[in-house]
Scaffold this motif. Structure first.
Motif, PDB file in Angstrom:
ATOM      1  N   VAL A  83      -0.346  12.534 -10.718  1.00 22.76           N
ATOM      2  CA  VAL A  83       1.046  12.962 -10.592  1.00 22.76           C
ATOM      3  C   VAL A  83       1.992  11.774 -10.709  1.00 22.76           C
ATOM      4  CG1 VAL A  83       2.736  14.022  -9.059  1.00 22.76           C
ATOM      5  CG2 VAL A  83       0.409  14.941  -9.167  1.00 22.76           C
ATOM      6  N   LEU A  84       1.742  10.748  -9.916  1.00 20.91           N
ATOM      7  CA  LEU A  84       2.663   9.609  -9.839  1.00 20.91           C
ATOM      8  C   LEU A  84       2.793   8.894 -11.174  1.00 20.91           C
ATOM      9  CD1 LEU A  84       1.427   8.194  -6.426  1.00 20.91           C
ATOM     10  CD2 LEU A  84       3.580   9.385  -6.862  1.00 20.91           C
ATOM     11  N   ARG A  85       1.691   8.781 -11.902  1.00 25.56           N
ATOM     12  CA  ARG A  85       1.705   7.990 -13.136  1.00 25.56           C
ATOM     13  C   ARG A  85       2.094   8.800 -14.363  1.00 25.56           C
ATOM     14  NH1 ARG A  85      -3.485   4.796 -11.269  1.00 25.56           N
ATOM     15  NH2 ARG A  85      -2.507   2.941 -10.376  1.00 25.56           N
ATOM     16  N   LEU A  93       2.481   6.250  -3.677  1.00 24.34           N
ATOM     17  CA  LEU A  93       3.227   5.457  -4.658  1.00 24.34           C
ATOM     18  C   LEU A  93       3.452   4.033  -4.165  1.00 24.34           C
ATOM     19  CD1 LEU A  93       5.142   5.457  -7.295  1.00 24.34           C
ATOM     20  CD2 LEU A  93       6.975   5.746  -5.635  1.00 24.34           C
ATOM     21  N   MET A  94       4.017   3.917  -2.967  1.00 26.52           N
ATOM     22  CA  MET A  94       4.399   2.595  -2.479  1.00 26.52           C
ATOM     23  C   MET A  94       3.193   1.731  -2.139  1.00 26.52           C
ATOM     24  SD  MET A  94       7.573   2.599  -2.838  1.00 26.52           S
ATOM     25  CE  MET A  94       8.036   1.097  -2.013  1.00 26.52           C
ATOM     26  N   ARG A  95       2.143   2.314  -1.613  1.00 28.75           N
ATOM     27  CA  ARG A  95       1.011   1.496  -1.180  1.00 28.75           C
ATOM     28  C   ARG A  95       0.072   1.147  -2.331  1.00 28.75           C
ATOM     29  NH1 ARG A  95      -3.710   2.321   3.246  1.00 28.75           N
ATOM     30  NH2 ARG A  95      -3.677   0.215   4.118  1.00 28.75           N
ATOM     31  N   THR A  96      -0.110   2.083  -3.279  1.00 28.06           N
ATOM     32  CA  THR A  96      -1.111   1.863  -4.325  1.00 28.06           C
ATOM     33  C   THR A  96      -0.501   1.498  -5.672  1.00 28.06           C
ATOM     34  OG1 THR A  96      -2.578   3.457  -3.247  1.00 28.06           O
ATOM     35  CG2 THR A  96      -3.047   2.905  -5.537  1.00 28.06           C
ATOM     36  N   ALA A 131      -7.100  10.303   6.204  1.00 25.03           N
ATOM     37  CA  ALA A 131      -7.575  10.325   4.811  1.00 25.03           C
ATOM     38  C   ALA A 131      -6.596   9.591   3.901  1.00 25.03           C
ATOM     39  CB  ALA A 131      -7.762  11.765   4.342  1.00 25.03           C
ATOM     40  N   LEU A 132      -5.310   9.758   4.168  1.00 19.63           N
ATOM     41  CA  LEU A 132      -4.287   9.113   3.342  1.00 19.63           C
ATOM     42  C   LEU A 132      -4.381   7.589   3.449  1.00 19.63           C
ATOM     43  CD1 LEU A 132      -1.861   9.406   1.511  1.00 19.63           C
ATOM     44  CD2 LEU A 132      -0.431   9.791   3.527  1.00 19.63           C
ATOM     45  N   VAL A 133      -4.478   7.086   4.668  1.00 20.90           N
ATOM     46  CA  VAL A 133      -4.563   5.631   4.857  1.00 20.90           C
ATOM     47  C   VAL A 133      -5.868   5.085   4.274  1.00 20.90           C
ATOM     48  CG1 VAL A 133      -4.745   3.808   6.591  1.00 20.90           C
ATOM     49  CG2 VAL A 133      -3.065   5.632   6.876  1.00 20.90           C
ATOM     50  N   ARG A 134      -6.947   5.813   4.455  1.00 22.42           N
ATOM     51  CA  ARG A 134      -8.242   5.346   3.957  1.00 22.42           C
ATOM     52  C   ARG A 134      -8.266   5.307   2.429  1.00 22.42           C
ATOM     53  NH1 ARG A 134     -11.984   8.977   3.155  1.00 22.42           N
ATOM     54  NH2 ARG A 134     -11.125  10.257   4.839  1.00 22.42           N
ATOM     55  N   ARG A 135      -7.784   6.368   1.804  1.00 23.50           N
ATOM     56  CA  ARG A 135      -7.892   6.461   0.347  1.00 23.50           C
ATOM     57  C   ARG A 135      -6.866   5.614  -0.394  1.00 23.50           C
ATOM     58  NH1 ARG A 135     -11.371  10.219  -1.562  1.00 23.50           N
ATOM     59  NH2 ARG A 135     -10.356  10.197  -3.570  1.00 23.50           N
ATOM     60  N   THR A 136      -5.828   5.178   0.292  1.00 25.91           N
ATOM     61  CA  THR A 136      -4.839   4.311  -0.366  1.00 25.91           C
ATOM     62  C   THR A 136      -5.053   2.841  -0.012  1.00 25.91           C
ATOM     63  OG1 THR A 136      -3.283   4.644   1.460  1.00 25.91           O
ATOM     64  CG2 THR A 136      -3.047   6.090  -0.454  1.00 25.91           C
ATOM     65  N   ALA A 137      -6.157   2.531   0.635  1.00 26.24           N
ATOM     66  CA  ALA A 137      -6.449   1.135   0.995  1.00 26.24           C
ATOM     67  C   ALA A 137      -6.516   0.275  -0.262  1.00 26.24           C
ATOM     68  CB  ALA A 137      -7.758   1.055   1.771  1.00 26.24           C
ATOM     69  N   PRO A 138      -6.064  -0.982  -0.166  1.00 28.95           N
ATOM     70  CA  PRO A 138      -5.998  -1.877  -1.330  1.00 28.95           C
ATOM     71  C   PRO A 138      -7.316  -1.983  -2.102  1.00 28.95           C
ATOM     72  CG  PRO A 138      -4.887  -2.872   0.541  1.00 28.95           C
ATOM     73  CD  PRO A 138      -5.525  -1.613   1.052  1.00 28.95           C
ATOM     74  N   ALA A 139      -8.436  -1.942  -1.398  1.00 29.97           N
ATOM     75  CA  ALA A 139      -9.721  -2.106  -2.075  1.00 29.97           C
ATOM     76  C   ALA A 139     -10.332  -0.770  -2.482  1.00 29.97           C
ATOM     77  CB  ALA A 139     -10.692  -2.863  -1.176  1.00 29.97           C
ATOM     78  N   ALA A 140      -9.633   0.325  -2.201  1.00 36.54           N
ATOM     79  CA  ALA A 140     -10.240   1.642  -2.380  1.00 36.54           C
ATOM     80  C   ALA A 140     -10.502   1.965  -3.850  1.00 36.54           C
ATOM     81  CB  ALA A 140      -9.339   2.716  -1.764  1.00 36.54           C
ATOM     82  N   ASP A 141      -9.534   1.670  -4.707  1.00 39.20           N
ATOM     83  CA  ASP A 141      -9.680   1.944  -6.130  1.00 39.20           C
ATOM     84  C   ASP A 141     -10.097   3.391  -6.395  1.00 39.20           C
ATOM     85  OD1 ASP A 141      -9.470   1.012  -8.780  1.00 39.20           O
ATOM     86  OD2 ASP A 141     -11.652   0.979  -8.933  1.00 39.20           O
ATOM     87  N   THR A 142      -9.377   4.300  -5.764  1.00 38.41           N
ATOM     88  CA  THR A 142      -9.710   5.717  -5.901  1.00 38.41           C
ATOM     89  C   THR A 142      -9.193   6.286  -7.217  1.00 38.41           C
ATOM     90  OG1 THR A 142      -7.677   6.314  -4.773  1.00 38.41           O
ATOM     91  CG2 THR A 142      -9.661   6.085  -3.421  1.00 38.41           C
ATOM     92  N   LEU A 143      -9.742   7.428  -7.573  1.00 40.30           N
ATOM     93  CA  LEU A 143      -9.281   8.149  -8.754  1.00 40.30           C
ATOM     94  C   LEU A 143      -8.803   9.506  -8.253  1.00 40.30           C
ATOM     95  CD1 LEU A 143      -9.478   6.942 -11.607  1.00 40.30           C
ATOM     96  CD2 LEU A 143     -11.210   8.667 -12.083  1.00 40.30           C
TER      97      LEU A 143
END
Lengths: 182, 182
Positions: free
Chosen positions: B103-105, B151-154, B85-97
DNA sequence: GTCTATATAATGATAGAC
DNA sequence: GTCTATCATTATATAGAC
């Protein structure tokens, strides 16, 4: 300060004040007035020497990410050294001024994030690759773990990490870094 | 919208606009005017219904951190499910909310950080402890790894993670979560 | 080389009309 | 219940004096 009119010294004073301020409060959390005041000058000189707030931030990132605060240079004890330094420098009473804090507290701003990405890839990842001999993705995951641990223990202040036994934390982190970096 | 004057509906619209805005831009990166406009009202109503920007943020955190976007509820395949789930949701094209982006922002702001800490400890850590059966420090380290990877991927966009082979990333993360959560 | 003064824009929050 | 209008503050950046 000997000379009240010394371009190089003034520029250096602003840069050092910028490192301190951006690390403590993040890119959006501090204004150029505040940085200038800490350097003993007016806000106008920040723009004179660095073009803009963003220009100053870029130089701050450049000097900050070349520092070595967690990643050692001894391959044999790398995993243990990183784990120990990480736990020590994120201790509740440490009050460190670490480059990782600059990343964590400035990443929310898109322009700052891009500047940080360039600096991290050029200096931090490069250095970690050379020291560890691990693969590029594994090095990146290790960096993610360092950043995430710093975030949760210092910036967020999760009591699960601030109140945990430090020796146990170190052992577990060493185990993870051993997988990633050897 | 049927009723142009419906307190509950207006409040709900502001809250949903707040979740979107704070997740996308972080606490300091968005103003109450912008949030109000997205909800189709004026800035004044934000303060009317939530007291202040900080009050709205506190409710946004409360509804966000109760969402389950990465941590599953099946103990047997926990490590793999989280990694995938982590790899899928942080994919470059994912544009998740995702709540983790909130938290990070927002963590750079000290008041926001304290609100986030309370929400994470009350909901996220508690849930992870129940599902995994791991120790509290191990759960906290796992959360740190998730946040750091996100943080690092997205947010930062490290190319070492955006261009890496996703299957390899998933395998490595599963290995780490297996140590931490089983 | 550094200052004061200012331009311009955005912020969070509030008063009072309807 | 919602608006317009506004206050007070702060932000980055620039013009021009010395």
């Amino acid at each position: 300060m000997v000379h009240r009119r010394d371009a190089a010294a003034t520029r250096e004073a602003i840069l050092r004040a910028g490192v301190e301020a951006f690390t403590r409060a993040g890119y959006d959390g501090v204004g150029v007035r505040e940085i200038a005041a800490a350097a003993g000058v007016t806000a106008m000189l920040v723009n004179r020497y660095f073009g803009s707030k963003e220009g100053l931030f870029a130089e701050v990132v450049d000097v900050s990410v070349t520092e070595r605060t967690v990643l050692g240079s001894e391959p044999r004890t790398l995993a243990h050294d990183i784990a120990a330094a990480l736990v020590r420098r994120t201790a509740p009473a440490a009050d460190t001024l670490d480059p990782f804090l600059l990343v964590l507290r400035s990443a929310a701003n898109p322009r700052a994030a891009e500047i940080l990405r360039a600096g991290i890839e050029k200096h931090v990842e490069k250095h970690a690759l050379e020291v560890s001999g691990a693969s590029r993705p594994d090095v990146a995951i290790a960096l993610a773990l360092i950043n995430g641990f710093w975030l949760m223990r210092t910036v967020i202040g999760s009591t699960a990490l601030t109140e945990a036994d430090e020796a146990a934390l170190t052992d577990r982190l060493e185990q993870l870094f051993h997988i990633l970096l050897t």
